[in-house]
Motif scaffolding. Sequence first.
Motif, PDB file in Angstrom:
ATOM      1  N   TRP A  16       3.667  -4.541   1.389  1.00  0.00           N
ATOM      2  CA  TRP A  16       2.228  -4.609   1.128  1.00  0.00           C
ATOM      3  C   TRP A  16       1.895  -4.322  -0.322  1.00  0.00           C
ATOM      4  O   TRP A  16       2.525  -3.503  -0.976  1.00  0.00           O
ATOM      5  CB  TRP A  16       1.475  -3.636   2.035  1.00  0.00           C
ATOM      6  CG  TRP A  16       1.316  -4.205   3.402  1.00  0.00           C
ATOM      7  CD1 TRP A  16       2.230  -4.141   4.421  1.00  0.00           C
ATOM      8  CD2 TRP A  16       0.230  -4.971   3.885  1.00  0.00           C
ATOM      9  NE1 TRP A  16       1.758  -4.821   5.513  1.00  0.00           N
ATOM     10  CE2 TRP A  16       0.525  -5.338   5.217  1.00  0.00           C
ATOM     11  CE3 TRP A  16      -0.985  -5.381   3.332  1.00  0.00           C
ATOM     12  CZ2 TRP A  16      -0.339  -6.085   5.994  1.00  0.00           C
ATOM     13  CZ3 TRP A  16      -1.842  -6.128   4.117  1.00  0.00           C
ATOM     14  CH2 TRP A  16      -1.515  -6.474   5.423  1.00  0.00           C
ATOM     15  N   SER A  17       0.865  -5.027  -0.790  1.00  0.00           N
ATOM     16  CA  SER A  17       0.352  -4.881  -2.151  1.00  0.00           C
ATOM     17  C   SER A  17      -1.075  -5.419  -2.151  1.00  0.00           C
ATOM     18  O   SER A  17      -1.454  -6.188  -1.264  1.00  0.00           O
ATOM     19  CB  SER A  17       1.209  -5.689  -3.126  1.00  0.00           C
ATOM     20  OG  SER A  17       0.640  -5.676  -4.413  1.00  0.00           O
ATOM     21  N   ASP A  18      -1.859  -5.007  -3.142  1.00  0.00           N
ATOM     22  CA  ASP A  18      -3.214  -5.539  -3.299  1.00  0.00           C
ATOM     23  C   ASP A  18      -3.209  -6.881  -4.009  1.00  0.00           C
ATOM     24  O   ASP A  18      -4.266  -7.472  -4.223  1.00  0.00           O
ATOM     25  CB  ASP A  18      -4.093  -4.553  -4.064  1.00  0.00           C
ATOM     26  CG  ASP A  18      -4.401  -3.316  -3.239  1.00  0.00           C
ATOM     27  OD1 ASP A  18      -4.348  -3.391  -1.992  1.00  0.00           O
ATOM     28  OD2 ASP A  18      -4.686  -2.263  -3.839  1.00  0.00           O
ATOM     29  N   THR A  19      -2.043  -7.339  -4.400  1.00  0.00           N
ATOM     30  CA  THR A  19      -1.905  -8.640  -5.049  1.00  0.00           C
ATOM     31  C   THR A  19      -0.811  -9.425  -4.321  1.00  0.00           C
ATOM     32  O   THR A  19      -0.086  -8.878  -3.489  1.00  0.00           O
ATOM     33  CB  THR A  19      -1.519  -8.492  -6.538  1.00  0.00           C
ATOM     34  OG1 THR A  19      -0.261  -7.822  -6.614  1.00  0.00           O
ATOM     35  CG2 THR A  19      -2.576  -7.713  -7.309  1.00  0.00           C
ATOM     36  N   THR A  21       2.636 -11.065  -3.621  1.00  0.00           N
ATOM     37  CA  THR A  21       3.997 -10.635  -3.937  1.00  0.00           C
ATOM     38  C   THR A  21       4.936 -11.843  -3.835  1.00  0.00           C
ATOM     39  O   THR A  21       4.573 -12.865  -3.247  1.00  0.00           O
ATOM     40  CB  THR A  21       4.468  -9.569  -2.929  1.00  0.00           C
ATOM     41  OG1 THR A  21       4.577 -10.177  -1.638  1.00  0.00           O
ATOM     42  CG2 THR A  21       3.516  -8.387  -2.881  1.00  0.00           C
TER      43      THR A  21
END
Length: 89
Positions: A16-19, A21
């Motif tokens: 998970w990431s806010d951007t 991947t």
Amino acid sequence: MANAISAPDIADEVPWSDTLTPYDEAHFVTYVRLLDAEAEGAEWPEVARVVLHRDLDANPVSARRCWEDHLARAHWMTRSGYRHLLESA
């Protein structure tokens, strides 16, 4: 006969990431297949087996978590992730 495109390995959990991947970029088709299956009312065990290549007999709890995690990321892509695609285009 056309060469088959090999599917990327599917992790037990989405990184998970806010951007976006690299994992997201490699799994766009997986996310679309999950969303399509959901829209068609497919049962999660079948989707986990067919789309995510999970062995439900070996570990049904892990298979369910994998399905939930990837489906959540697919929904994130429809709400937020697509913006990152547009910005990078």
